[in-house]
Write a protein that holds these residues in place. Structure first.
Motif, mmCIF file in Angstrom:
data_model
loop_
_atom_site.group_PDB
_atom_site.id
_atom_site.type_symbol
_atom_site.label_atom_id
_atom_site.label_comp_id
_atom_site.label_asym_id
_atom_site.label_seq_id
_atom_site.Cartn_x
_atom_site.Cartn_y
_atom_site.Cartn_z
ATOM 1 N N PRO A 90 0.803 -1.223 0.000
ATOM 2 C CA PRO A 90 0.000 0.000 0.000
ATOM 3 C C PRO A 90 0.836 1.272 0.000
ATOM 4 O O PRO A 90 0.324 2.354 -0.277
ATOM 5 N N ASN A 91 2.129 1.157 0.288
ATOM 6 C CA ASN A 91 2.990 2.332 0.346
ATOM 7 C C ASN A 91 3.857 2.494 -0.900
ATOM 8 O O ASN A 91 4.678 3.405 -0.966
ATOM 9 N N ALA A 92 3.681 1.633 -1.868
ATOM 10 C CA ALA A 92 4.408 1.761 -3.132
ATOM 11 C C ALA A 92 3.868 2.976 -3.886
ATOM 12 O O ALA A 92 2.708 3.371 -3.701
ATOM 13 N N PRO A 93 4.674 3.579 -4.759
ATOM 14 C CA PRO A 93 4.186 4.731 -5.527
ATOM 15 C C PRO A 93 2.952 4.416 -6.374
ATOM 16 O O PRO A 93 2.084 5.264 -6.534
ATOM 17 N N ALA A 94 2.865 3.222 -6.918
ATOM 18 C CA ALA A 94 1.713 2.807 -7.725
ATOM 19 C C ALA A 94 1.374 1.361 -7.357
ATOM 20 O O ALA A 94 1.725 0.433 -8.081
ATOM 21 N N PRO A 95 0.683 1.150 -6.213
ATOM 22 C CA PRO A 95 0.401 -0.218 -5.759
ATOM 23 C C PRO A 95 -0.403 -1.010 -6.790
ATOM 24 O O PRO A 95 -1.400 -0.516 -7.312
ATOM 25 N N HIS A 96 0.054 -2.217 -7.078
ATOM 26 C CA HIS A 96 -0.643 -3.053 -8.053
ATOM 27 C C HIS A 96 -0.348 -4.524 -7.775
ATOM 28 O O HIS A 96 0.561 -4.861 -7.018
ATOM 29 N N ALA A 97 -1.140 -5.377 -8.405
ATOM 30 C CA ALA A 97 -0.951 -6.828 -8.298
ATOM 31 C C ALA A 97 -1.640 -7.491 -9.474
ATOM 32 O O ALA A 97 -2.532 -6.911 -10.106
ATOM 33 N N ASP A 98 -1.210 -8.700 -9.763
ATOM 34 C CA ASP A 98 -1.817 -9.505 -10.810
ATOM 35 C C ASP A 98 -2.215 -10.852 -10.227
ATOM 36 O O ASP A 98 -1.605 -11.336 -9.279
ATOM 37 N N HIS A 99 -3.256 -11.436 -10.823
ATOM 38 C CA HIS A 99 -3.718 -12.759 -10.405
ATOM 39 C C HIS A 99 -4.129 -13.524 -11.659
ATOM 40 O O HIS A 99 -5.015 -13.088 -12.401
ATOM 41 N N ALA A 100 -3.469 -14.637 -11.888
ATOM 42 C CA ALA A 100 -3.835 -15.494 -13.020
ATOM 43 C C ALA A 100 -4.809 -16.549 -12.535
ATOM 44 O O ALA A 100 -4.563 -17.229 -11.544
ATOM 45 N N CYS A 101 -5.920 -16.637 -13.203
ATOM 46 C CA CYS A 101 -6.936 -17.631 -12.888
ATOM 47 C C CYS A 101 -7.381 -18.191 -14.235
ATOM 48 O O CYS A 101 -8.410 -17.796 -14.777
ATOM 49 N N ALA A 102 -6.534 -19.081 -14.768
ATOM 50 C CA ALA A 102 -6.723 -19.581 -16.131
ATOM 51 C C ALA A 102 -8.167 -19.996 -16.377
ATOM 52 O O ALA A 102 -8.777 -20.631 -15.526
ATOM 53 N N PRO A 103 -8.710 -19.542 -17.464
ATOM 54 C CA PRO A 103 -8.079 -18.860 -18.590
ATOM 55 C C PRO A 103 -8.100 -17.332 -18.466
ATOM 56 O O PRO A 103 -7.768 -16.635 -19.419
ATOM 57 N N ASP A 104 -8.485 -16.790 -17.296
ATOM 58 C CA ASP A 104 -8.635 -15.345 -17.145
ATOM 59 C C ASP A 104 -7.426 -14.724 -16.451
ATOM 60 O O ASP A 104 -6.698 -15.390 -15.716
ATOM 61 N N ALA A 105 -7.244 -13.422 -16.663
ATOM 62 C CA ALA A 105 -6.173 -12.661 -16.026
ATOM 63 C C ALA A 105 -6.787 -11.457 -15.321
ATOM 64 O O ALA A 105 -7.619 -10.745 -15.895
ATOM 65 N N TYR A 106 -6.396 -11.251 -14.078
ATOM 66 C CA TYR A 106 -6.883 -10.159 -13.258
ATOM 67 C C TYR A 106 -5.707 -9.258 -12.904
ATOM 68 O O TYR A 106 -4.662 -9.744 -12.477
ATOM 69 N N SER A 107 -5.888 -7.963 -13.053
ATOM 70 C CA SER A 107 -4.856 -6.994 -12.719
ATOM 71 C C SER A 107 -5.508 -5.871 -11.930
ATOM 72 O O SER A 107 -6.538 -5.326 -12.348
ATOM 73 N N VAL A 108 -4.929 -5.534 -10.770
ATOM 74 C CA VAL A 108 -5.503 -4.483 -9.931
ATOM 75 C C VAL A 108 -4.497 -3.366 -9.733
ATOM 76 O O VAL A 108 -3.292 -3.602 -9.631
ATOM 77 N N ARG A 109 -5.017 -2.149 -9.709
ATOM 78 C CA ARG A 109 -4.247 -0.956 -9.374
ATOM 79 C C ARG A 109 -4.974 -0.291 -8.209
ATOM 80 O O ARG A 109 -6.169 0.017 -8.302
ATOM 81 N N TYR A 110 -4.238 -0.110 -7.116
ATOM 82 C CA TYR A 110 -4.788 0.575 -5.948
ATOM 83 C C TYR A 110 -4.357 2.030 -5.970
ATOM 84 O O TYR A 110 -3.279 2.351 -6.472
ATOM 85 N N ALA A 111 -5.185 2.910 -5.419
ATOM 86 C CA ALA A 111 -4.849 4.328 -5.293
ATOM 87 C C ALA A 111 -5.120 4.759 -3.853
ATOM 88 O O ALA A 111 -6.267 4.706 -3.390
ATOM 89 N N PHE A 112 -4.057 5.153 -3.161
ATOM 90 C CA PHE A 112 -4.168 5.579 -1.762
ATOM 91 C C PHE A 112 -3.752 7.035 -1.562
ATOM 92 O O PHE A 112 -3.599 7.482 -0.424
ATOM 93 N N SER A 113 -3.573 7.800 -2.635
ATOM 94 C CA SER A 113 -3.055 9.167 -2.526
ATOM 95 C C SER A 113 -4.013 10.110 -1.801
ATOM 96 O O SER A 113 -3.580 11.144 -1.295
ATOM 97 N N ASN A 114 -5.302 9.784 -1.728
ATOM 98 C CA ASN A 114 -6.283 10.617 -1.017
ATOM 99 C C ASN A 114 -6.742 9.962 0.283
ATOM 100 O O ASN A 114 -7.883 10.135 0.703
ATOM 101 N N TRP A 115 -5.864 9.170 0.884
ATOM 102 C CA TRP A 115 -6.198 8.456 2.114
ATOM 103 C C TRP A 115 -6.833 9.407 3.110
ATOM 104 O O TRP A 115 -6.371 10.525 3.255
ATOM 105 N N PRO A 116 -7.939 9.027 3.776
ATOM 106 C CA PRO A 116 -8.439 7.665 3.885
ATOM 107 C C PRO A 116 -9.371 7.231 2.757
ATOM 108 O O PRO A 116 -9.826 6.095 2.743
ATOM 109 N N ASP A 117 -9.685 8.110 1.813
ATOM 110 C CA ASP A 117 -10.424 7.645 0.634
ATOM 111 C C ASP A 117 -9.442 6.890 -0.255
ATOM 112 O O ASP A 117 -8.286 7.304 -0.393
ATOM 113 N N TRP A 118 -9.882 5.782 -0.826
ATOM 114 C CA TRP A 118 -9.003 4.988 -1.687
ATOM 115 C C TRP A 118 -9.837 4.251 -2.713
ATOM 116 O O TRP A 118 -11.062 4.243 -2.632
#
Length: 149
Positions: A90-118
């Motif tokens: 959560p403290n990375a400049p651009a928090p993200h993660a990927d999840h492979a769930c064959a045959p699908d691919a999931y990619s998330v980007r988190y935004a915490f710059s307006n904490w506590p809104d995210w």
């Protein structure tokens, strides 16, 4: 501010937009997300809301649960059944993660710059899936009606 697992504890208002690029439809979900810490340090995420499908004028009750745990890379997220989902910092400049769930691919980007809104933006692709889901979280405050002292 360093964001830690325990900073998510509490009740959040939740608004989600789901843009299905295959069908051209856009659904919305409004509700709440409650994060509660158990005695082991695991954070339980419970989402509840109403999914609105404007194209069909239908609405459905929706809920889901995840478990969050602190780990060396930040926060590890698990499905309700205990399977690993993804890890993000959560403290990375651009928090993200990927999840492979064959045959699908999931990619998330988190935004915490307006904490506590995210927010969390998911891009999901696969043979039968092509959508973007954006969820905005706003901390709910509890008004205390109190005693005059």
């Amino acid at each position: 501010m360093m964001i830690r697992l325990e900073n998510f504890t509490g009740l959040w208002s939740m608004a989600r937009e789901i843009d299905d690029r295959r069908t051209g439809q856009c659904a919305t979900l409004t509700g709440t997300c409650h994060f509660s810490m158990d005695e082991t340090g695991t954070l339980r995420q419970d989402e509840r809301g109403v999914l609105h499908m404007p194209e069909t004028a239908q609405s459905f009750e929706a809920e889901r649960r995840y478990f969050w745990r602190a780990d060396a890379e930040g926060i590890a997220v698990f499905f309700e059944d205990g399977r690993f989902f993804h890890t993000f910092d959560p403290n990375a400049p651009a928090p993200h993660a990927d999840h492979a769930c064959a045959p699908d691919a999931y990619s998330v980007r988190y935004a915490f710059s307006n904490w506590p809104d995210w927010s969390a933006t998911w891009r999901v692709t696969g043979p039968r899936k092509d959508y973007v889901s954006v969820t905005r979280y706003t901390r709910q405050t509890v008004e205390m009606e109190g005693c005059d002292t």
